[in-house]
Design a protein around this motif. Structure first.
Motif, PDB file in Angstrom:
ATOM      1  N   LEU A 175       0.850  -1.185   0.000  1.00 39.44           N
ATOM      2  CA  LEU A 175       0.000   0.000   0.000  1.00 39.44           C
ATOM      3  C   LEU A 175       0.889   1.239   0.000  1.00 39.44           C
ATOM      4  O   LEU A 175       1.890   1.286   0.731  1.00 39.44           O
ATOM      5  CB  LEU A 175      -0.906   0.036   1.241  1.00 39.44           C
ATOM      6  N   HIS A 176       0.511   2.208  -0.781  1.00 37.20           N
ATOM      7  CA  HIS A 176       1.256   3.476  -0.747  1.00 37.20           C
ATOM      8  C   HIS A 176       0.290   4.624  -1.010  1.00 37.20           C
ATOM      9  O   HIS A 176      -0.804   4.441  -1.565  1.00 37.20           O
ATOM     10  CB  HIS A 176       2.400   3.480  -1.764  1.00 37.20           C
ATOM     11  N   ALA A 177       0.697   5.795  -0.585  1.00 42.65           N
ATOM     12  CA  ALA A 177      -0.152   6.977  -0.760  1.00 42.65           C
ATOM     13  C   ALA A 177      -0.214   7.362  -2.237  1.00 42.65           C
ATOM     14  O   ALA A 177       0.675   7.037  -3.025  1.00 42.65           O
ATOM     15  CB  ALA A 177       0.402   8.138   0.071  1.00 42.65           C
ATOM     16  N   GLU A 178      -1.281   8.049  -2.595  1.00 46.74           N
ATOM     17  CA  GLU A 178      -1.392   8.580  -3.957  1.00 46.74           C
ATOM     18  C   GLU A 178      -0.221   9.547  -4.196  1.00 46.74           C
ATOM     19  O   GLU A 178       0.140  10.333  -3.327  1.00 46.74           O
ATOM     20  CB  GLU A 178      -2.712   9.319  -4.131  1.00 46.74           C
ATOM     21  N   GLY A 179       0.392   9.452  -5.363  1.00 51.05           N
ATOM     22  CA  GLY A 179       1.507  10.333  -5.667  1.00 51.05           C
ATOM     23  C   GLY A 179       2.834   9.849  -5.155  1.00 51.05           C
ATOM     24  O   GLY A 179       3.859  10.520  -5.333  1.00 51.05           O
ATOM     25  N   HIS A 180       2.863   8.680  -4.484  1.00 53.98           N
ATOM     26  CA  HIS A 180       4.112   8.115  -3.999  1.00 53.98           C
ATOM     27  C   HIS A 180       4.959   7.661  -5.192  1.00 53.98           C
ATOM     28  O   HIS A 180       4.421   7.279  -6.236  1.00 53.98           O
ATOM     29  CB  HIS A 180       3.817   6.915  -3.087  1.00 53.98           C
ATOM     30  N   PRO A 181       6.286   7.684  -5.090  1.00 53.08           N
ATOM     31  CA  PRO A 181       7.145   7.237  -6.198  1.00 53.08           C
ATOM     32  C   PRO A 181       6.824   5.833  -6.720  1.00 53.08           C
ATOM     33  O   PRO A 181       7.008   5.552  -7.903  1.00 53.08           O
ATOM     34  CB  PRO A 181       8.552   7.303  -5.598  1.00 53.08           C
ATOM     35  N   LEU A 182       6.318   4.956  -5.861  1.00 52.53           N
ATOM     36  CA  LEU A 182       5.979   3.602  -6.318  1.00 52.53           C
ATOM     37  C   LEU A 182       4.828   3.617  -7.333  1.00 52.53           C
ATOM     38  O   LEU A 182       4.663   2.654  -8.078  1.00 52.53           O
ATOM     39  CB  LEU A 182       5.601   2.710  -5.131  1.00 52.53           C
TER      40      LEU A 182
END
Length: 328
Positions: A175-182
């Motif tokens: 899970l990652h935040a919106e706009g995260h590099p992933l």
């Protein structure tokens, strides 16, 4: 001295005299004749060789021997009541109370459907849900706080008495935040790319057992080190930490799918990374008929959406499940 010839009814009459203050009142409360109550007390006094009451006083008063015997008589009758309570679940078929332990994501994705089905098939069984983190569930089972519990199969239970039946497998996700590099990487996300960022994991920071959870084992198997910036046993907390960009989350699929993931992306990881879930019980304690019925229902129930059923022999089986002899 007291021996095996002592009858429980003697203790009942003896304690009734104490509680009511007279032989006449004791006879009324026990629905016996007054001579019968007197005979019971006299029989005890004969065995002990000491008077139990000072009959010259009104209300009658206990002698020292009577006070000592009263304590033990109450213990005996209380033990009998406890034995009766312990046997009650074995009477009348599948009736009784079953304490079912569970952890957060299973409670949200599996337990509600289970309870709905039980209400229709076993309405005389009351299920008490006991929710805890995985390792706390182990402690609850050993202490007798739960009869059965749902549990990830990693970390392994510390007690060798824990028996289990695998239920389902589910993928691990990132899970990652919106706009995260992933977000710039295509699915599935490489684990090595995840390791380049701070990670929020399942468990508790600083506890050695946390290293046995699936996410830590996954990193270790790939020659990577997981040093989480934060850890939690609550799925929604993990998602919220990720939403605030505290770190990238690595958790089981159900934890993500049962949470509010607003502002967070749930992505598959590259590789067959999974969590396996089982139902467990204490092999040293017999299961009541009610608990056995619940165990059977758990094994036969549909697994949560997005998971794959595991049969008792460890193979995947999407439809019918084979019920082990332990609950047959």
């Amino acid at each position: 001295m007291l021996d095996s010839d002592v009858r429980l009814e003697w203790f009942v009459s003896f304690l009734a005299v104490i509680e009511t203050g007279s032989f006449v009142a004791a006879a009324e409360s026990t629905r016996r004749s007054q001579p019968r109550v007197s005979q019971h007390v006299a029989a005890l006094e004969k065995l002990i060789g000491q008077p139990l009451f000072d009959r010259k006083k009104r209300p009658v008063q206990l002698t020292d021997a009577g006070r000592a015997l009263a304590v033990q008589a109450r213990h005996v009758l209380r033990a009998l009541e406890e034995a009766e309570s312990a046997m009650a679940p074995w009477r009348g078929g599948t009736r009784g109370i079953v304490s079912l332990g569970s952890y957060p994501s299973a409670s949200a994705a599996f337990v509600p459907g289970l309870l709905k089905g039980l209400a229709a098939t076993d309405p005389d069984i009351k299920v008490v849900i006991s929710e805890h983190a995985t390792l706390e569930l182990d402690d609850r089972l050993v202490s007798g706080g739960v009869d059965l519990y749902l549990r990830p199969m990693a970390p392994r239970p510390a007690s060798a008495s824990v028996a289990s039946l695998p239920l389902w497998r589910e993928p691990l996700v990132v899970l990652h935040a919106e706009g995260h590099p992933l977000a710039e990487l295509p699915d599935p996300v490489p684990l090595a790319a995840v390791a380049d960022h701070p990670v929020v994991s399942i468990g508790r920071l600083g506890e050695p057992e946390t290293a046995e959870y699936e996410a830590h084992q996954l990193f270790q198997e790939h020659g990577l080190t997981l040093d989480p910036v934060q850890a939690t046993n609550q799925p929604q907390t993990l998602v919220s930490l990720v939403a605030e960009d505290i770190g990238v989350g690595v958790t089981n699929g159900l934890a993500a799918w049962t949470s509010d993931t607003t502002g967070v992306r749930v992505r598959p990881l590259d590789g067959p990374h999974e969590r396996r879930v089982a139902v467990c019980w204490d092999s040293t304690r017999p299961l009541t008929p009610a608990a056995r019925s619940i165990l059977r229902t758990i094994v036969e129930s549909d697994t949560p959406a997005g998971t794959t059923r595991i049969t008792p022999n460890g193979h995947e089986q999407p439809d019918r499940v084979l019920v082990p002899r332990i609950i047959a």
